[in-house]
Design an enzyme around this catalytic site. Structure first.
Site, PDB file in Angstrom:
ATOM      1  N   ASP A 185      32.245   8.121  60.405  1.00  0.00           N
ATOM      2  CA  ASP A 185      33.557   7.635  59.990  1.00  0.00           C
ATOM      3  C   ASP A 185      34.449   7.563  61.227  1.00  0.00           C
ATOM      4  O   ASP A 185      34.075   6.952  62.229  1.00  0.00           O
ATOM      5  CB  ASP A 185      34.119   8.541  58.878  1.00  0.00           C
ATOM      6  CG  ASP A 185      35.447   8.073  58.304  1.00  0.00           C
ATOM      7  OD1 ASP A 185      35.446   7.147  57.470  1.00  0.00           O
ATOM      8  OD2 ASP A 185      36.487   8.621  58.712  1.00  0.00           O
ATOM      9  N   HIS A 234      29.353   6.339  51.545  1.00  0.00           N
ATOM     10  CA  HIS A 234      30.048   6.503  52.812  1.00  0.00           C
ATOM     11  C   HIS A 234      29.756   7.824  53.526  1.00  0.00           C
ATOM     12  O   HIS A 234      29.832   7.896  54.741  1.00  0.00           O
ATOM     13  CB  HIS A 234      31.558   6.387  52.579  1.00  0.00           C
ATOM     14  CG  HIS A 234      32.370   6.499  53.831  1.00  0.00           C
ATOM     15  ND1 HIS A 234      32.263   5.595  54.862  1.00  0.00           N
ATOM     16  CD2 HIS A 234      33.274   7.427  54.241  1.00  0.00           C
ATOM     17  CE1 HIS A 234      33.080   5.932  55.838  1.00  0.00           C
ATOM     18  NE2 HIS A 234      33.699   7.058  55.494  1.00  0.00           N
TER      19      HIS A 234
END
Length: 316
Positions: free
Chosen positions: A102, A295
């Site tokens: 991320d 994610h």
């Protein structure tokens, strides 16, 4: 099982950083994303240590036990990359493999681009390397996605952290579930007049990779610092564009690995960038897609991520 230990280390950038670490051997620096901390690497710390590496996961600037300055301007990509480079030296290493997930991925890519002398290899998860754009990013995001888009929304003072800090357990449950491979794949865009959490449903049941104890751990880690520091990273995106002019479209030379889930909206929406990444990352060794993964790459699929990381590390 290998123990994870904790201490504070002052990076050569001057920031006193909390680190979690395990093992001895070549250094692997693990940079978390938003809204995470060292804990998101809990599965990798032990696996890398048992394979003969010194695995270190810091709480990055503004996060968890590290905390950070009040000045928003102290959260630029130069500060973040400087913290990571300075941590390599403070840990007694000349070089490291730098892995990031991320927001940690752009930091890892930046370290490899700006200080390749310090990087044996770079691993990016979820967020691919994007060459510097021709114009500042926030206006483009506002035009494309509107005022409710989370990155645009995060530019406002006080409001986003007030929402996320209100009930941190609910914030972590909703964020981790909402954009995971088990969740609905929620777009991170608040409805008009509403908040970001309004589009992230409360899970009826936590997915198998996330426990109530994990949520409690994140809440505890955020107890003192909250969300302001983490959101300040987003408030510097236009400033980052200005500061990185000297590296405009500069290649990333060290050996590289990219890992992403095929249900991660960040990665799925960047297929064109990923497909052309070797234009700017010429030593990209492999791109690994994880089926059904959302994610939270290294948390959702720890065994597969560990295998891919160790294969890359052993080949260096």
């Amino acid at each position: 099982m290998t123990d994870i230990t904790h201490r504070f280390v002052t990076s050569e950038s001057g920031l006193r950083m909390h680190v979690a670490e395990a093992g001895e051997g070549p250094l692997v620096l693990l940079l978390h994303g938003f809204p995470e901390c060292w804990y998101s690497w809990r599965h990798q710390l032990t696996a890398l240590a048992e394979a003969g590496f010194h695995a270190v996961a810091p709480d990055q600037r503004g996060y968890a036990r590290t905390g950070g300055p009040d000045d928003i301007g102290q959260y630029t990509i130069l500060h973040l990359a400087g913290d990571a480079v300075g941590l390599i030296g403070a840990l007694g290493a000349d070089r490291a493999v730098v892995a990031g997930h991320d927001w940690g991925a752009p930091v890892a890519w930046a370290v490899a681009q700006m200080r390749p002398d310090k990087v044996r290899g770079v691993i990016g998860m979820s967020v691919p390397h994007r060459p510097r754009s021709s114009r500042p990013p926030i206006a483009s995001m506002r035009r494309m996605f509107g005022e409710g888009y989370y990155i645009v929304r995060f530019q406002s003072p006080d409001v986003p952290e007030a929402e996320l800090d209100r009930d941190r357990a609910a914030t972590f449950r909703r964020m981790f579930y909402g954009v995971s491979g088990d969740g609905p794949g929620s777009a991170m865009t608040a409805p008009e007049g509403g908040g970001l959490l309004d589009v992230l449903p409360e899970p009826e049941k936590l997915p198998s990779w996330l426990t109530a104890a994990d949520i409690d751990a994140y809440v505890e880690e955020y107890a003192d610092s909250g969300f302001t520091g983490p959101i300040n990273w987003y408030r510097n995106m236009d400033r980052n564009w200005e500061l990185t002019a000297a590296w405009h479209r500069a290649p990333i030379g060290p050996p590289a690995l990219y890992i992403a889930g095929d249900r991660d909206l960040v990665a799925v929406g960047a297929h064109q960038v990923i497909d052309s990444m070797t234009d700017f990352v010429p030593n990209l060794r492999d791109t690994v897609w994880l089926s059904g993964c959302g994610h939270w790459t290294q948390q959702e699929r720890p065994a597969e991520v560990n295998e891919a990381m160790l294969g890359f590390l052993r080949a260096l």
